[in-house]
Design an enzyme around this catalytic site. Structure first.
Site, PDB file in Angstrom:
ATOM      1  N   VAL A  51      -8.670 -59.087 -11.207  1.00  0.00           N
ATOM      2  CA  VAL A  51      -8.003 -60.124 -10.409  1.00  0.00           C
ATOM      3  C   VAL A  51      -6.523 -59.767 -10.305  1.00  0.00           C
ATOM      4  CG1 VAL A  51      -7.469 -62.575 -10.158  1.00  0.00           C
ATOM      5  CG2 VAL A  51      -9.586 -61.875 -11.302  1.00  0.00           C
ATOM      6  N   HIS A  52      -6.018 -59.624  -9.080  1.00  0.00           N
ATOM      7  CA  HIS A  52      -4.596 -59.338  -8.955  1.00  0.00           C
ATOM      8  C   HIS A  52      -3.944 -59.935  -7.712  1.00  0.00           C
ATOM      9  CE1 HIS A  52      -6.056 -56.240  -6.156  1.00  0.00           C
ATOM     10  NE2 HIS A  52      -4.839 -56.240  -5.659  1.00  0.00           N
ATOM     11  N   ARG A  53      -4.722 -60.449  -6.771  1.00  0.00           N
ATOM     12  CA  ARG A  53      -4.130 -60.932  -5.521  1.00  0.00           C
ATOM     13  C   ARG A  53      -3.338 -62.213  -5.739  1.00  0.00           C
ATOM     14  NH1 ARG A  53      -5.209 -58.221  -1.091  1.00  0.00           N
ATOM     15  NH2 ARG A  53      -6.911 -56.708  -1.189  1.00  0.00           N
TER      16      ARG A  53
ATOM     17  N   ARG B  20       0.917 -58.789 -13.644  1.00  0.00           N
ATOM     18  CA  ARG B  20       1.260 -60.106 -13.092  1.00  0.00           C
ATOM     19  C   ARG B  20       0.222 -61.143 -13.503  1.00  0.00           C
ATOM     20  NH1 ARG B  20       1.852 -59.707  -7.078  1.00  0.00           N
ATOM     21  NH2 ARG B  20      -0.402 -59.777  -7.059  1.00  0.00           N
TER      22      ARG B  20
END
Length: 394
Positions: free
Chosen positions: A238-240, A275
């Site tokens: 998950v990074h968006r 992030r």
């Protein structure tokens, strides 16, 4: 997993001296495998009477390692002596400032090197910076992986790829659907750019995956290092921004992964983007228990591919990884409401969650469907690189 799955997240910093040392040791351990792939890919290059310069743009991180393991890729490519310049972008700056910095640095290099053609790949901010720098210098621009569209203008990648296609003279598309997307948008315009052309070359990502699959069996070493067994875990990434910057959305994803692991009896391996890691740390204040999720540091490219190959199925919001997982024959749950790889959804190789984690019941129904084999000729049959080079040299 027998160890504390939250130990990675609970560290105050990723870049402590001890962890830097561990990360460097990991790079050395995997570098030989990465270099073997790079050297094989460059075998034909040596016989070509051309000069190539590879400009690697990467973020100079102060608190975390890049989720794409830029130090890994940088060291591996440096070892091949094919990289001549590294353009840095300070991650602490705003995105627009980062792109402007990359454009300025690349223009300096283009002025010095005077290239005949600049090739950019994909839809990242680096891609956009390279395209703008080439356009401003009046250099012929080629876009590899052109024509892809999710038709979701809220995605930075979508905005990037549209702009790059508009600037490019040579557009190398992975399949006919991408070619049609360009024509619908009037790209290229022969009246403005008579030298323009669109070439269906396939996808170089498939070329790379076929090389990796030749090393089948080595994934056992990587899985053993992480305490995992083939076919006994799910893989999630998950990074968006839509998923990470919205606490409610991210919380729903983590709870969904925990429920998936609890109901299935198999853990979820989750390499965490920096992030995403910061956001999860903030959510931990809610005292949530995600003890069935194995939070991992970012993994290098080869390790990621082997993690995919050994998994039961994949959950991701990544554009590239969703296609890689499908090409490896894995059910792929895409935690988005749109994708640029619509053909994979159409044939049932992947499924869209509708945004966020989606419905656990629908996910299980999808995972229990028979796996779908992707026709390799959709993406060039492993010959995309050859087609691309032949077109450049024609």
């Amino acid at each position: 997993p027998s160890h504390d799955t939250l130990s990675f997240l609970n560290n105050e910093k990723v870049n402590t001296e001890e962890e830097r040392k561990e990360f460097s040791q990991m790079i050395v351990k995997h570098k030989s495998r990465i270099n073997s792939l790079i050297q094989k890919a460059l075998e034909n290059y040596k016989s070509m009477k051309i000069k190539m310069r590879l400009y690697l743009t990467y973020e100079k991180l102060t608190e975390d390692f890049d989720g794409n393991n830029t130090p890994q890729r940088r060291d591996a490519v440096l070892a091949t002596k094919q990289i001549h310049t590294i353009t840095t972008a300070n991650r602490e700056k705003a995105i627009d400032e980062q792109i402007s910095e990359m454009i300025s640095n690349l223009k300096i290099q283009f002025t010095k090197e005077r290239p005949d053609i600049v090739v950019v790949l994909g839809d990242t901010n680096s891609t956009l910076a390279g395209a703008k720098a080439a356009s401003q210098q009046g250099v012929l621009l080629a876009h590899l992986e052109a024509g892809l569209r999710s038709y979701d203008a809220s995605m930075p990648e979508e905005r990037n790829r549209v702009q790059v296609d508009q600037l490019s003279q040579w557009l190398f598309v992975p399949h006919n659907a991408a070619k049609e997307n360009l024509f619908k948008e009037g790209i290229p315009n022969p009246n403005q750019r008579p030298e323009s052309k669109v070439v269906v070359c396939g996808d170089v990502m498939l070329d790379a995956l076929l090389l990796i699959q030749e090393q089948k069996g080595k994934e056992l070493d990587i899985l053993k290092e992480l305490g995992l067994l083939p076919g006994n875990y799910y893989l999630a990434t998950v990074h968006r921004q839509a998923n990470t910057d919205n606490p409610k959305e991210l919380l729903g994803i983590l709870d969904g992964l925990q429920s998936l692991a609890g109901r299935s009896g198999f853990p979820v391996a989750f390499p965490v983007h920096p992030r995403t890691r910061n956001q999860i740390q903030a959510l931990q204040k809610s005292k949530k228990d995600w003890n069935k999720i194995l939070f991992l540091p970012p993994q290098d490219y080869l390790a990621t591919q082997h993690l995919i190959m050994g998994s039961l199925a994949v959950l991701t919001d990544s554009g590239g990884l969703q296609k890689e997982a499908c090409l490896h024959g894995k059910h792929t749950w895409v935690m988005r409401d749109r994708t640029e790889w619509n053909e994979l959804v159409d044939i049932g190789a992947s499924a869209l969650s509708g945004g966020g984690f989606g419905s656990l019941q629908e996910l299980f129904e999808f995972f229990h469907q028979p796996p779908v084999k992707i026709p390799l000729d959709w993406y060039g049959g492993g010959k995309a690189s050859s087609v691309f080079w032949n077109q450049l040299l024609d």
